[in-house]
Design an enzyme around this catalytic site. Structure first.
Site, PDB file in Angstrom:
ATOM      1  N   CYS A 137      49.513  73.392  82.709  1.00  0.00           N
ATOM      2  CA  CYS A 137      51.190  74.343  81.691  1.00  0.00           C
ATOM      3  C   CYS A 137      50.072  75.761  81.710  1.00  0.00           C
ATOM      4  O   CYS A 137      49.526  76.207  80.572  1.00  0.00           O
ATOM      5  CB  CYS A 137      51.529  74.161  80.883  1.00  0.00           C
ATOM      6  SG  CYS A 137      53.051  75.174  80.486  1.00  0.00           S
ATOM      7  N   CYS A 140      51.153  77.421  79.239  1.00  0.00           N
ATOM      8  CA  CYS A 140      51.518  77.267  77.740  1.00  0.00           C
ATOM      9  C   CYS A 140      49.416  78.551  77.170  1.00  0.00           C
ATOM     10  O   CYS A 140      49.680  78.742  76.366  1.00  0.00           O
ATOM     11  CB  CYS A 140      51.174  76.227  77.724  1.00  0.00           C
ATOM     12  SG  CYS A 140      52.728  75.234  77.994  1.00  0.00           S
ATOM     13  N   ASP A 141      48.903  77.982  78.616  1.00  0.00           N
ATOM     14  CA  ASP A 141      47.507  78.442  78.191  1.00  0.00           C
ATOM     15  C   ASP A 141      47.003  79.376  78.916  1.00  0.00           C
ATOM     16  O   ASP A 141      45.994  79.657  78.429  1.00  0.00           O
ATOM     17  CB  ASP A 141      46.158  76.933  78.431  1.00  0.00           C
ATOM     18  CG  ASP A 141      46.980  75.570  77.681  1.00  0.00           C
ATOM     19  OD1 ASP A 141      48.103  76.385  77.027  1.00  0.00           O
ATOM     20  OD2 ASP A 141      47.347  74.615  78.300  1.00  0.00           O
TER      21      ASP A 141
END
Length: 324
Positions: A137, A140-141
């Site tokens: 992701c 997300c990261d």
């Protein structure tokens, strides 16, 4: 065998399911949450979480889910350690579900929050380096790889979107694809090829993720040429596997409307499925955003939709009783 009855039955215990439980409990629906194979959902295998609103400092995914569960229980939710193996929704409300334990769960409304899992390559080093340079992701990261050399693995819309997103954080993004052409939509491909921060490695298959989980994490990828078999190494500090997601909807095949990828279809702007009284929230119906905060938002929507449905249902029952 024990039968558990509730006004609101929730299958799944990630951010969507627990948010639905919190709102449902506060509305007096006394929800039951059947937690499933992965209590807490994907956040329980996510370490640093920096984009969930309300927390100035980085928090841990498992801790966040423990707090959400504790909040749901505090306001009146019953948590059940069981996995649903069968559902009966054909006859309308009340809906029935059978657990792996042999217990039966009966709810006047059913909220499906079973989530989706990222598809992984299943090659050496992938699991060991997950969260230590390997991710599924970018949204997300990606922030953790500011100014670093990163790779995206895949050739569809997801992979191209991830690569484009990562250019917000890195000037050196490489898309690695096992074929010589992408499957992504043309408009996305045009944007990818026009971006000077992105390069493409064609006909390359990832054989192994390289690095030491205990000492710095990912250092690179072992690649095989899909045409010649030639082995090479590609150095990078972050690698994002973007080969799609698999929604956990096997239980509902033939029972609820799904799209071609298996995601549950809901009425636009709602969490209503094609069966009245059955609602879907979180990643099981969202193949676009797939974030904890959006899952939690649709969990809230599911509880509110369920509450309104129950109000209509109970009014109809009262009218029917009065007519007898």
């Amino acid at each position: 065998m024990t039968t558990h009855t509730t006004r609101m039955l929730i299958i799944g215990s990630g951010p969507a399911g627990l948010s639905a439980a919190i709102y449902g409990a506060r509305a007096g629906m006394e929800p039951i949450v059947v937690q499933g194979l992965q209590p807490g959902g994907q956040l329980t295998i996510t370490t640093d979480v920096e984009n969930y609103p309300g927390f100035r400092d980085v928090i841990q995914g498992p801790w966040l889910m423990q707090e959400m569960q504790a909040q749901a229980e505090h306001v009146g939710t019953r948590m059940m350690w069981d996995t649903i193996t069968e559902v009966d929704i054909a006859g309308g409300s009340p809906f029935r579900a059978k657990g792996d334990s042999g217990d039966e769960y009966v709810g006047d409304v059913l909220v499906i929050a079973t989530g989706a899992q990222a598809k992984w390559l299943g090659v050496p080093g992938e699991e060991a380096l997950s969260g230590k340079g390997v991710s599924a992701c970018a949204t997300c990261d990606g922030f953790f790889y500011r100014g670093k050399k990163v790779a995206v693995i895949g050739g569809g819309n997801t992979a191209v979107e991830e690569a484009l997103y990562l250019t917000n954080h890195s000037d050196d993004v490489t898309l690695i694809h096992r074929r010589d052409e992408l499957r992504a939509e043309k408009i996305l491909q045009d944007r990818l090829f026009a971006n000077p921060k992105i390069s493409v490695l064609w006909n390359k298959r990832v054989e192994e993720f390289l690095g030491d989980p205990a000492a710095g994490g990912l250092t690179g990828l072992k690649l095989a040429d899909s045409q010649t078999g030639e082995i090479s190494e590609f150095g990078c500090e972050g690698a994002f596997v973007a080969i799609g997601h698999a929604p956990a909807t096997e239980l509902f095949k033939g029972k609820l409307e799904m799209d071609d990828s298996g995601y549950l279809i809901v009425q636009p702007g709602t969490t209503k499925t094609n069966v009245p009284g059955v609602f879907a929230c979180g990643d099981v119906m969202d193949h676009t955003y797939r974030q904890a905060v959006t899952a939690a938002g649709t969990g809230c929507m599911a509880a509110l939709d369920a509450e309104r449905f129950l109000g209509t249902l109970e009014f109809a029952r009262e009218e029917a009783d009065a007519a007898e």
